[in-house]
Write an enzyme that holds these catalytic residues in place. Sequence first.
Site, PDB file in Angstrom:
ATOM      1  N   PRO A  45      -4.973 -12.938  -2.325  1.00 49.49           N
ATOM      2  CA  PRO A  45      -4.113 -13.100  -3.507  1.00 49.49           C
ATOM      3  C   PRO A  45      -2.749 -12.484  -3.193  1.00 49.49           C
ATOM      4  CG  PRO A  45      -6.249 -12.120  -4.076  1.00 49.49           C
ATOM      5  CD  PRO A  45      -6.104 -12.039  -2.590  1.00 49.49           C
ATOM      6  N   LEU A  46      -1.767 -13.309  -2.955  1.00 49.23           N
ATOM      7  CA  LEU A  46      -0.449 -12.855  -2.508  1.00 49.23           C
ATOM      8  C   LEU A  46       0.444 -12.639  -3.724  1.00 49.23           C
ATOM      9  CD1 LEU A  46       1.293 -12.259  -0.052  1.00 49.23           C
ATOM     10  CD2 LEU A  46       1.825 -14.684   0.110  1.00 49.23           C
ATOM     11  N   SER A  47       0.709 -11.371  -4.038  1.00 48.40           N
ATOM     12  CA  SER A  47       1.375 -11.024  -5.292  1.00 48.40           C
ATOM     13  C   SER A  47       2.891 -11.022  -5.197  1.00 48.40           C
ATOM     14  CB  SER A  47       0.916  -9.644  -5.752  1.00 48.40           C
ATOM     15  OG  SER A  47       1.401  -8.652  -4.863  1.00 48.40           O
ATOM     16  N   GLY A  48       3.424 -10.965  -3.993  1.00 47.37           N
ATOM     17  CA  GLY A  48       4.862 -10.777  -3.843  1.00 47.37           C
ATOM     18  C   GLY A  48       5.239  -9.324  -3.674  1.00 47.37           C
ATOM     19  N   GLY A  49       4.220  -8.430  -3.664  1.00 44.80           N
ATOM     20  CA  GLY A  49       4.451  -7.014  -3.424  1.00 44.80           C
ATOM     21  C   GLY A  49       4.174  -6.646  -1.977  1.00 44.80           C
ATOM     22  N   ILE A  50       4.469  -5.399  -1.631  1.00 42.35           N
ATOM     23  CA  ILE A  50       4.431  -5.012  -0.227  1.00 42.35           C
ATOM     24  C   ILE A  50       3.006  -4.875   0.316  1.00 42.35           C
ATOM     25  CG2 ILE A  50       4.421  -2.496  -0.446  1.00 42.35           C
ATOM     26  CD1 ILE A  50       6.765  -2.597   1.686  1.00 42.35           C
ATOM     27  N   ASP A  51       2.026  -4.565  -0.536  1.00 37.36           N
ATOM     28  CA  ASP A  51       0.655  -4.382  -0.044  1.00 37.36           C
ATOM     29  C   ASP A  51       0.023  -5.700   0.394  1.00 37.36           C
ATOM     30  OD1 ASP A  51       0.673  -1.622  -0.396  1.00 37.36           O
ATOM     31  OD2 ASP A  51       0.043  -1.774  -2.482  1.00 37.36           O
ATOM     32  N   SER A  52       0.048  -6.699  -0.474  1.00 37.85           N
ATOM     33  CA  SER A  52      -0.501  -8.000  -0.075  1.00 37.85           C
ATOM     34  C   SER A  52       0.354  -8.623   1.024  1.00 37.85           C
ATOM     35  CB  SER A  52      -0.603  -8.938  -1.282  1.00 37.85           C
ATOM     36  OG  SER A  52       0.662  -9.177  -1.860  1.00 37.85           O
ATOM     37  N   GLU A 109     -20.557   4.491  25.127  1.00 41.23           N
ATOM     38  CA  GLU A 109     -21.724   5.105  24.498  1.00 41.23           C
ATOM     39  C   GLU A 109     -22.610   4.048  23.838  1.00 41.23           C
ATOM     40  OE1 GLU A 109     -22.560   9.031  21.681  1.00 41.23           O
ATOM     41  OE2 GLU A 109     -20.592   8.066  21.645  1.00 41.23           O
ATOM     42  N   CYS A 112     -19.174  11.718  25.055  1.00 37.71           N
ATOM     43  CA  CYS A 112     -18.290  11.605  23.890  1.00 37.71           C
ATOM     44  C   CYS A 112     -17.960  12.951  23.245  1.00 37.71           C
ATOM     45  CB  CYS A 112     -18.899  10.641  22.867  1.00 37.71           C
ATOM     46  SG  CYS A 112     -17.711  10.092  21.615  1.00 37.71           S
ATOM     47  N   LYS A 129     -27.860  13.291  25.084  1.00 40.99           N
ATOM     48  CA  LYS A 129     -26.670  13.943  24.533  1.00 40.99           C
ATOM     49  C   LYS A 129     -27.044  15.302  23.956  1.00 40.99           C
ATOM     50  CE  LYS A 129     -22.616  12.681  21.697  1.00 40.99           C
ATOM     51  NZ  LYS A 129     -22.044  11.597  20.854  1.00 40.99           N
TER      52      LYS A 129
END
Length: 701
Positions: free
Chosen positions: A342-349, A28, A158, A97
């Site tokens: 910023p790597l925090s040591g938690g699962i998100d970063s 498209e 579409c 369309k």
Amino acid sequence: MVFGLRKRILESIRIAKSRGATMRVGPELEITGYGCLDHFLEGDTCLHSWEVLAKILDSEEVKGMLCDIGMPVVHKNVIYNCRIIIYGRRVLLIRPKMWLANNGNYREMRYFTPWMKHRQTEDHYLPRIIHAVTGQTKVPFGDAVVSTVDTCIGVELCEELFTPASPHIDMGLDGVEIFTNSSGSHHELRKLYTRVELIKEATLKLGGIYLYANQQGCDGDRLYYDGCAMIACNGKIVAQGSQFSLNDVEVVTATLDLEDVRAHRAVISRNMQAASAERYQRIEVDFALSGGKFDSVRDLEDVVLNDFPIHYHRPEEEIALGPACWLWDYLRRSRTQGYFVPLSGGIDSCATSVIVFSMCRLVAEAAQRGDKQVIEDARRIAGEPEDSSYMPNDAREFCNRIFHTCYMGTENSSEETRGRAKALAQAIGSYHTDLNMDTVVTAVRNLFAFVTGVKPKFRAHGGTAAENLALQNIQARLRMVIAYLFAQLLPWVRGRSGGLLVLGSANVDESLRGYLTKYDCSSADINPIGAISKTDLKKFIAWAETSFDLPILKTFLDAVPTAELEPITETYVQADEADMGMTYDELSVFGRLRKVDKCGPYSMFTKLVHEWGSFLSPLQVAEKVKHFFFEYARNRHKMTTLTPSYHAEQYSPDDNRFDLRPFLYPARFPWQFKKIDQVAATLPDRSTVKPAEAKARMEEA
């Protein structure tokens, strides 16, 4: 932008011809890209589209090919989303369309008008630049089909596939045997199955060949278009393209027998309906898609006869591939030198970093295949000269060049999180720095004390809730300031030019709950996990532990999620779920009911009383629902500044594009909460599960 897209359109036609194809269908709005948004309202966009189409019409590639190409067209001063059907150097039909996508991520009616004159056409007078190439003055514009020597072709655009009364039904009853669908469909976790089933269903009862083309890649916004071009015949998928890829051009081809369609339609009930069907205007072209009789056994072998095994990625793989491809497109188009987290040591970063590593793996795999465009882009991003022989064959080595991580510790940080961050950086190869920012935090705290004469204290040291929250927030906001400083200067430190894009790492559940500090380190340039739930991120990390050979990820899964913004004492360790007053699994349920099921506080309560009634009393359900809506409402203002996120989940609270709700609420919902309390008090308690088992039941639900 249009120049690059023109090259890709012509390359796709060239590849299709080289495989013996006689018809080519593209996605498209392919000449402009789907993501122009308000640029569609500018006259320049339509002008440049015609200029590109003129170049395509005048090219050698289109000779002997029937092509279906997408672009915006202004007809009688009205802007339409159109397909241009061309053969050789002639425009056969402009098909606008009819049913526009106007919900969720889509606002097509902001730019385009639907064509409401069904089965009708008008004359469209072509611009001079097209007349100069084709010699044509006017062409049919509207709802018609194209009749070749051997078959009949109809266009479906579409959203029209998703409508209850799709155009392919009426076209098929009027003898159309081939349907094209040019799409701009975005990726969401677990969404592909719906699209596949709709395409199969389109020709299962009706019979016919369905050619589905979809965009693939980032189109300048939050969406990733996940490709997966398909060809179906009589309700069966016979060819499928990749869903996630770094390729600029991908072509899916198949050879099918029109007689199979005709045999499938030899059903009395279908033919009774077809005999009374309204006719479509047929635009005739002296051209045959088929080559007549088979010339050899080889031609017979090319015809697709058997079922095709449809490939579905697991959600964990979708998280690994979709955001990774999106990040690569963003990086190459922004012409920056890499990413900073910023790597925090938690699962998100951690998840954000692993997705970047997944991107580096895809780059390395493409380089090993000899993909010239990926190699060229990788060299430029890595700071290599144009004549460099550098090859990004090793994912960890390339990751070290373009990915920068930093652990920003304070006195409230633990050695466990610092160690996890360092170990993950070593495992994926990122350029890692480790710092302690206590001096900066102390300086701001002392400045406040100097100006006001009072010094705020944490709750653990006798401070009030207001003091405690302010001291947490200043740490979070200073991390954002430091992140941008390092992102701008780390390439310079390493002897390179340019800067880095800062990645956010707040998941969709935290955004929904508002469990983040406004303008903290969640404020970034883009966020690859901003619409992915904590539950899915955990599953992704567990999958990546083995699939990417990263045993360090096990330690992230085992760790209790914590912001580490308060002092750790013998009796208190900060934990995310305790701070939020709800679990991440509960948040996912609240989010889906709020957005996908369109529930207000009362209807959410009535649904959850039935779903959770075996392990929670009505009063307990009522308290959970009221607590969610209270926190959601009072934190909704944070969504107005949410970092642009990769769209992956239907309950994303993104205020900027997807979730158009107010950001100022009466947070205690006086009418709704009162009704919840009244009903909850009258309902019987059906819960039979002990409190210790309730959480497990909640996770299962």
